[in-house]
Enzyme design. Sequence first.
Site, short mmCIF file in Angstrom:
data_model
loop_
_atom_site.label_atom_id
_atom_site.label_comp_id
_atom_site.label_asym_id
_atom_site.label_seq_id
_atom_site.Cartn_x
_atom_site.Cartn_y
_atom_site.Cartn_z
N THR A 110 44.36 29.29 46.71
CA THR A 110 45.71 29.84 46.83
C THR A 110 46.46 29.25 48.01
O THR A 110 47.67 29.07 47.96
CB THR A 110 45.63 31.38 46.96
OG1 THR A 110 44.96 31.88 45.81
CG2 THR A 110 46.99 32.01 47.06
N THR A 186 39.66 31.67 48.59
CA THR A 186 38.91 32.72 49.30
C THR A 186 37.69 33.22 48.52
O THR A 186 36.74 33.70 49.11
CB THR A 186 39.82 33.94 49.59
OG1 THR A 186 40.37 34.40 48.35
CG2 THR A 186 40.93 33.57 50.56
N ASP A 187 37.73 33.09 47.19
CA ASP A 187 36.68 33.74 46.40
C ASP A 187 35.27 33.31 46.78
O ASP A 187 34.35 34.11 46.84
CB ASP A 187 36.89 33.47 44.90
CG ASP A 187 38.16 34.12 44.37
OD1 ASP A 187 38.80 34.86 45.14
OD2 ASP A 187 38.51 33.87 43.20
N LYS A 265 33.45 37.91 51.45
CA LYS A 265 34.68 38.47 50.89
C LYS A 265 34.35 39.86 50.35
O LYS A 265 33.44 40.00 49.54
CB LYS A 265 35.22 37.56 49.78
CG LYS A 265 36.56 38.03 49.24
CD LYS A 265 37.23 37.04 48.31
CE LYS A 265 38.57 37.60 47.88
NZ LYS A 265 39.36 36.70 47.05
N1 ASP Z 1 40.75 32.21 42.95
C1 ASP Z 1 41.26 31.68 44.19
C2 ASP Z 1 40.20 30.82 44.82
O1 ASP Z 1 39.26 31.30 45.32
C3 ASP Z 1 41.70 32.76 45.11
C4 ASP Z 1 42.10 32.29 46.47
O2 ASP Z 1 42.35 31.15 46.74
O3 ASP Z 1 42.17 33.14 47.35
O4 ASP Z 1 40.36 29.63 44.78
#
Ligand code: ASP
Length: 465
Positions: A110, A186-187, A265
């Site tokens: 993201t 983040t995932d 997370k």
């Molecule tokens: N689905 C995304 C990822 O982990 C969410 C994010 O970037 O926070 O790439």
Amino acid sequence: MNMTTSEDFKGYREPLISMMKAFGITVWSEVVARTTQGEFEGLVLPRSETADPLHLVLKLSSGYNIGLRHDTIEELSKFGYRKASYKIPEKEFPKDPGKPRVKLFGTGGTIASRLDYRTGAVIPAFSPGELYGSVPELAEVCNLETEKLFGVFSENMGPEQYLILAEEIGKAIRDGYDGVVVGHGTDTMHHTAAVLSFMVQDSPVPIVMVGSQRSSDRPSSDAAQNLINAAWTAAHGPIAEVMVCMFGPTSDRYNLLHRGTRVRKMHSSYRSTFRTLGDIPLAMVEQGKLTPLKEDFKPRREDREVTIQACFDERVTILYYYPNMQADIIDALVEKGYRGIIIAGTGLGHVNRTVYPALERAAAQGVQLYMTLQTLWGFVQMYVYETGREILELGVVPLANMLPEAAFMKLSWALGLHPDDPQAVRTLMTTPIAGEMTPREPHDGYLVFQGGIPEMKDFLGKTWS
Ligand code: ASP
């Protein structure tokens, strides 16, 4: 005469085109929609070409998009027009010889995303150069050089990317950068943080992973603050470890730095989603000020020595115990050639008796078996109950307070490093090298240092004052 073009109804089909024409609205109109479900105010977005023809898509001021089904719409009244452009121009970073040099590697997620109005999806679309274009404050912090290594959401990060990332970080360190930032979804950021903690050892400079929970086209985006604090930490911070830099409290008061092997997370949507588990975070960072919370960190050094061990054995898995687990699951893993199993057991480190024979068979085949905890906080203690002692006898090795994901990454790395030496793997697994096992857990770790105190005060103040 009606001068509408196909761009004005981009992606829409019947019955919506007629409805939009009837109310005099087009794509990018700001409207109040009266519907059978209530009133909504927002910006009409282009419709995804692959989506159904029945919904009008509005972007609300909260940043969320909603679809209004045509037969619930009673009236659309236009009060403005605002054509949005989320393409941020690539900007060359201004150089200041007096500032530290930081390398930013982009992997996607993201933080590197903008909204694609054709498909309506958030896609990893902009390069780190554009990233800088959107956060010019970065120039006050350091000389930032950017390189896009991948453009993937983090669920698509895996061994191939880990190996490249570790080697590239090694090169950046040897090239003399004062710190490294890794932009990442983040995932699975905590998985990558853990694996890098093992692959990149004794770094002389900070390696800071950063992401965002809300994309930068949303008013509540955490992208800019996270990026500024991460860049500052990489450029000026005293801690030469692999860390995650993300929101501390749910508000934008400060960021926390979490050790790469202890972070996870913990919330699907809060910006303060990352928590240090089983310990307290390494530091707080806000507006050019870093306050260490722990003293046992590896300090920044002037030399350029770093050990890169980029290896990974893919035949490792995490077995998350559930009641009534059957032995065939474990037998199947062994048959398929898995070399290592990290068990996430219940309580102090337990599984049911039913799987004992399969664990015994796996150990006899040379499969490395380790115990971690579903509780995440606390230590594996297999001498407390009979069950624990029995499982130990089957050849399952306890991993203290190592998190299951960190254990998975460590075992994959250790088996890659010593493919033919099980004893070396076992020794490595039971010896802490990057804070993945600690002697004890601070009693107040979670609440006191992780956004708890200011938020508890606010809460108590509101409720009882
Ligand atoms: N689905 C995304 C990822 O982990 C969410 C994010 O970037 O926070 O790439």
